[in-house]
Design a protein around this motif. Structure first.
Motif: not given
Length: 537
Positions: A388-391, A420-427
């Protein structure tokens, strides 16, 4: 008289050290001693329980994962230096023009190269295609030739691949070099986990198993940092130093005790296990368990065909394959492969190499944080929150691109870097490690390695497809709609997890397989009549 008394004391001390008649010896071999040591930071000078040795050995063997991360980050740092710009058809005069407009030197033969974006996408994605071919046979090779030999010799093709990349006069040398390096990368992803499982104690195995993801992320960060050099030849030399260091360090570690025992080398297996357990542990019981496990595995010959033999195994494969589909279709590898290029397209306020380093640091810190997070949070919850966070972050970045294209947002902002930092962090906190972790939780132990090899091959096939098609999608529908497609995939991933993925935390393998088989424990019902009669009495 004094000499006799001193010799008697020495003899008693020797018995206390080597015999098993004293309480002190029992305490040294007891579980209380081991657990107490595990609660403290191991001291390399005084620790004799083997905990320090296992941590150091795991760190050394995962230099292979570190090297794999460097391979991924090389594309982000090197391809912008080699790419001419927009997609254009190949021209026979392109290399001649590039030579005339450049100052080639021995230290930088790539000054003669000017890749199109189509060629650059092949250079990036062929790493994953090579990993597909390396992941499949790696497990079988390690079973016949040994875990250590297989991993040790993987450093050689990786060094050769960097030599090809550094000295290639044309794009085809880059293709071959990246493909060969990818084969080593895929073999590392399959060969490292079994070695760690063989040397680690059960109490610390979950922690040591996550070292692979941490080291891979550190390799990505290292690749972004050395990208500041902005010289492809020196960049490649620095990348080649990692597998060289791995070979030099790993050559001093012993072979896997389980493999030595399977080959009938009992004394060597005993010495190797003693090396990893230290002198405080009584390894007799573990040796017996190891013998029993090898005897049982010899009786049960598992083939890839048998993975499809039962309903529970088929459903487990569907779960593992499905998680890999949504993990890769989220767009994580295009972001890592093209980080510097993405930041250039979005015209962020920070220079792209520095932004890529910040992105890599977020990946490393989140991967390390996931080690602790997985101990307390349920797998399904963490997966759904992560998707969800990545989406959300991909959607925000897509909206930002459309606003920027319509001149409705400032030309240089921090929004792309932040999202993008949040994207890779949640990934890294959920979607990245959990599919690999579940392979040990939803398959029987004797099928785990076959399932891992099959799933790893499928993982790299998807990574190749997504990485190669990313540039085509960007050219056809622009980055904004491409990011929206990745976001929609993450939303579908939430639905898949909710309906198909079982919870595995704090559950036994039998409970998970019963759920796959459709067997549910019956709840105990109270007999209302009996309760009422008792109350009336």
């Amino acid at each position: 008289m004094d000499e006799q008394s001193s010799s008697t004391l020495d003899a008693e001390a020797a018995v206390n050290r080597n015999g098993d008649t004293t309480d002190d010896f029992d305490n040294r071999n007891g579980n209380t001693k081991i657990l107490r040591r595990m609660d403290t930071v191991p001291d390399i000078k005084r620790d004799t329980s083997g905990i320090t040795t296992q941590y150091i050995a795991t760190g050394i063997v995962n230099l292979g994962a570190f090297a794999a991360g460097v391979c991924v980050a090389w594309s982000s740092s090197a391809l912008p230096l080699l790419t001419t710009g927009p997609l254009e058809p190949p021209s026979p005069t392109r290399d001649v023009i590039a030579v005339e407009n450049s100052t080639p030197s021995i230290l930088n033969p790539h000054s003669k190269l000017a890749l199109t974006e189509a060629e650059a996408s092949w250079v990036a994605s062929l790493l994953c295609l090579g990993a597909l071919w390396g992941a499949g046979p790696a497990g079988l090779i390690s079973e016949y030739f040994g875990r250590k030999k297989t991993l040790l010799y993987l450093a050689l093709p990786l060094v050769v691949s960097w030599i090809l990349v550094a000295s290639s006069p044309n794009v085809y040398g880059l293709y071959v070099g990246r493909f060969v390096g990818g084969m080593a990368l895929g073999a590392f992803s399959v060969g490292i986990p079994p070695y760690i499982e063989d040397i680690a104690e059960k109490q610390i195995l979950p922690t040591l198993a996550n070292f692979y993801h941490v080291h891979f992320s550190c390799g990505v960060l290292f690749g972004y940092v050395i990208g500041l050099v902005e010289n492809t030849s020196w960049l490649t030399v620095l990348c080649a130093s990692v597998p060289t260091a791995f070979f030099i360090a790993f050559i001093f570690l012993p072979e896997s005790p389980a493999y030595l025992m399977s080959q009938g080398k009992y004394h060597q297996a005993l010495a190797a296990l003693r090396y990893f357990r230290g002198i405080d542990n009584d390894i007799d019981s573990e040796i017996k368990q190891l013998k029993e496990r090898i005897r049982n595995s010899a009786k049960i010959k598992v083939t890839f065909k048998e993975l499809f033999g039962t309903r529970s195994n088929v459903k487990a494969l569907i779960v593992s394959f499905g998680l890999m589909v949504f993990q890769q279709m989220s767009g994580i590898y295009p972001v890592l492969f093209y980080a510097k290029t993405i930041f250039e397209k979005f015209a962020i306020s920070l220079n792209p190499p520095s932004a890529a380093i910040i992105l890599g640091f977020c990946l490393v810190s989140s991967t390390y944080f996931s080690t602790m997070l997985l101990k307390v949070v349920r797998r399904r919850v963490l997966l759904m929150v992560s998707f969800a966070a990545m989406a959300v972050n991909l959607s925000c970045l897509g909206i930002y691109y459309h606003l920027k294209a319509s001149n409705l947002s400032p030309s240089s902002t921090w929004v792309p870097l932040f999202t993008l930092c949040l994207f890779v962090s949640f990934y890294a906190s959920g979607v990245g490690p959990i599919p690999w972790l579940m392979l040990r939780e939803i398959f029987p132990p004797h099928m785990t390695r076959r399932a891992t090899a099959l799933t790893a091959g499928f993982h790299w096939f998807l990574a190749f497809g997504v990485t190669k098609l990313y540039q085509n999608l960007v050219d056809m529908v622009k980055p904004g709609w491409t990011l929206w497609a990745f976001a929609i995939t993450c939303i579908i991933g939430i639905i898949f997890v909710y309906f198909f993925v079982p919870e595995t935390k704090d559950r036994t393998l039998q409970e998970i397989q019963d759920e796959f088989e459709g067997i549910h424990k019956k709840r105990k019902h109270r007999h209302v009549i009996e309760v009422e009669s008792v109350s009336e009495a």
